[in-house]
Write a protein that holds these residues in place. Structure first.
Motif, PDB file in Angstrom:
ATOM      1  N   ASP A 179      20.450 -28.000 -15.168  1.00 22.83           N
ATOM      2  CA  ASP A 179      19.035 -28.352 -15.043  1.00 22.83           C
ATOM      3  C   ASP A 179      18.274 -27.328 -14.208  1.00 22.83           C
ATOM      4  O   ASP A 179      17.160 -26.930 -14.560  1.00 22.83           O
ATOM      5  CB  ASP A 179      18.873 -29.737 -14.413  1.00 22.83           C
ATOM      6  N   LEU A 180      18.879 -26.901 -13.090  1.00 20.89           N
ATOM      7  CA  LEU A 180      18.216 -25.920 -12.225  1.00 20.89           C
ATOM      8  C   LEU A 180      18.042 -24.582 -12.943  1.00 20.89           C
ATOM      9  O   LEU A 180      16.972 -23.959 -12.857  1.00 20.89           O
ATOM     10  CB  LEU A 180      19.014 -25.726 -10.939  1.00 20.89           C
TER      11      LEU A 180
ATOM     12  N   LEU B 214      23.533 -30.721 -12.814  1.00 25.62           N
ATOM     13  CA  LEU B 214      22.422 -30.291 -11.971  1.00 25.62           C
ATOM     14  C   LEU B 214      22.242 -28.777 -12.047  1.00 25.62           C
ATOM     15  O   LEU B 214      21.119 -28.272 -12.121  1.00 25.62           O
ATOM     16  CB  LEU B 214      22.639 -30.727 -10.517  1.00 25.62           C
TER      17      LEU B 214
ATOM     18  N   CYS C 217      13.541 -23.718  -7.066  1.00 29.75           N
ATOM     19  CA  CYS C 217      13.907 -24.933  -7.796  1.00 29.75           C
ATOM     20  C   CYS C 217      14.936 -25.742  -7.004  1.00 29.75           C
ATOM     21  O   CYS C 217      14.855 -26.976  -6.922  1.00 29.75           O
ATOM     22  CB  CYS C 217      14.467 -24.583  -9.177  1.00 29.75           C
ATOM     23  N   TRP C 218      15.909 -25.047  -6.423  1.00 28.15           N
ATOM     24  CA  TRP C 218      16.949 -25.692  -5.610  1.00 28.15           C
ATOM     25  C   TRP C 218      16.313 -26.359  -4.390  1.00 28.15           C
ATOM     26  O   TRP C 218      16.623 -27.496  -4.052  1.00 28.15           O
ATOM     27  CB  TRP C 218      17.991 -24.661  -5.213  1.00 28.15           C
TER      28      TRP C 218
ATOM     29  N   ASP D 101      13.217 -27.381  -4.069  1.00 25.65           N
ATOM     30  CA  ASP D 101      12.445 -28.529  -4.550  1.00 25.65           C
ATOM     31  C   ASP D 101      13.361 -29.724  -4.793  1.00 25.65           C
ATOM     32  O   ASP D 101      13.028 -30.864  -4.459  1.00 25.65           O
ATOM     33  CB  ASP D 101      11.683 -28.182  -5.826  1.00 25.65           C
ATOM     34  N   HIS D 102      14.509 -29.452  -5.378  1.00 21.09           N
ATOM     35  CA  HIS D 102      15.472 -30.530  -5.625  1.00 21.09           C
ATOM     36  C   HIS D 102      15.943 -31.148  -4.307  1.00 21.09           C
ATOM     37  O   HIS D 102      16.017 -32.368  -4.174  1.00 21.09           O
ATOM     38  CB  HIS D 102      16.673 -30.008  -6.423  1.00 21.09           C
TER      39      HIS D 102
ATOM     40  N   ALA E 218      13.318 -33.287  -2.733  1.00 17.66           N
ATOM     41  CA  ALA E 218      13.180 -34.558  -3.446  1.00 17.66           C
ATOM     42  C   ALA E 218      14.292 -35.529  -3.061  1.00 17.66           C
ATOM     43  O   ALA E 218      14.064 -36.737  -2.963  1.00 17.66           O
ATOM     44  CB  ALA E 218      13.182 -34.322  -4.950  1.00 17.66           C
ATOM     45  N   ARG E 219      15.482 -35.014  -2.817  1.00 20.19           N
ATOM     46  CA  ARG E 219      16.620 -35.869  -2.456  1.00 20.19           C
ATOM     47  C   ARG E 219      16.592 -36.285  -0.999  1.00 20.19           C
ATOM     48  O   ARG E 219      16.994 -37.376  -0.652  1.00 20.19           O
ATOM     49  CB  ARG E 219      17.938 -35.146  -2.739  1.00 20.19           C
TER      50      ARG E 219
ATOM     51  N   CYS F 162      25.258 -26.150  -5.745  1.00 23.50           N
ATOM     52  CA  CYS F 162      25.173 -27.618  -5.811  1.00 23.50           C
ATOM     53  C   CYS F 162      26.481 -28.303  -6.198  1.00 23.50           C
ATOM     54  O   CYS F 162      26.620 -29.506  -5.975  1.00 23.50           O
ATOM     55  CB  CYS F 162      24.078 -28.044  -6.780  1.00 23.50           C
TER      56      CYS F 162
ATOM     57  N   GLU G  22      15.311 -25.016 -15.547  1.00 22.78           N
ATOM     58  CA  GLU G  22      13.994 -25.071 -14.903  1.00 22.78           C
ATOM     59  C   GLU G  22      13.540 -23.677 -14.457  1.00 22.78           C
ATOM     60  O   GLU G  22      12.379 -23.299 -14.634  1.00 22.78           O
ATOM     61  CB  GLU G  22      14.041 -26.017 -13.706  1.00 22.78           C
TER      62      GLU G  22
END
Length: 189
Positions: A39-40, A36, A72-73, A75-76, A79-80, A31, A43
């Motif tokens: 956070d990843l 971030l 998780c990546w 999902d991120h 979402a973006r 990323c 998570e």
């Protein structure tokens, strides 16, 4: 809520927590954002600790954690929704006592490799960081990214070729710049 497994299985919990730096490094290589990536990684650790009973083979802990991080990546990214293709080195020279010149050269190399890897499509970036930086097997990468092994191999080949071309182009530019500087310097007798 943490389940009874994660509270009682201290050795596994410790092994999971010890992999945090590698999770962060891998997330950062995907990323390119320190916050971030943190956070990843966090998570992924939370999910691993809360679902530790789902781990079937303790030897596959690393692959299991990397799979969780990949999810998780994804999902991120979902979402973006500003990505081009989800499907489609952090290399540091470690020396015991590097000189300032060596540290500068290392930072420059790392920066060039990061820029080169950042220029790759996300799928190729994931595969090359898992295989070449994290030293995962092709089969492990296929399991982590939920891809066929052949797709992993082709993405890796394309990523390596793209990096090779990137660095060859950079080297050619540097040589032509140096040649231009030599021609600009006159000798005075």
């Amino acid at each position: 809520m943490l389940n009874l497994f994660s509270l009682l299985n201290f050795p596994l919990r410790r092994r999971i927590e010890e992999l945090r730096p590698r999770l962060y490094r891998l997330a950062y290589s995907w990323c390119h954002d320190a916050a971030l990536a943190d956070d990843l990684a966090q998570e992924a650790l939370i999910k691993a600790l809360s679902r530790g009973d789902q781990l079937r083979d303790a030897q596959a802990l690393e692959s299991w954690l990397f799979s969780i991080l990949n999810n998780c990546w994804r999902d991120h990214l979902r979402a973006r929704r500003d990505f081009a293709d989800v499907e489609d080195i952090d290399a540091a020279i470690v020396d015991e006592s590097p000189s300032p010149e060596q540290r500068y050269a290392s930072r420059q190399t790392i920066q060039r490799v990061r820029l080169a890897i950042a220029s790759l499509p996300v799928g190729q970036r994931q595969v090359i960081t898992l295989v070449d930086i994290e030293e995962c097997s092709y089969a492990a990468v296929a399991a982590i990214l939920d891809l066929p092994v052949g797709t992993v191999m082709s993405r890796l080949a394309r990523a390596r070729q793209a990096l090779r071309q990137y660095f060859m182009h950079q080297q050619a530019e540097q040589i032509s710049l140096q040649a231009g500087l030599r021609g600009a310097i006159r000798r005075v007798k």
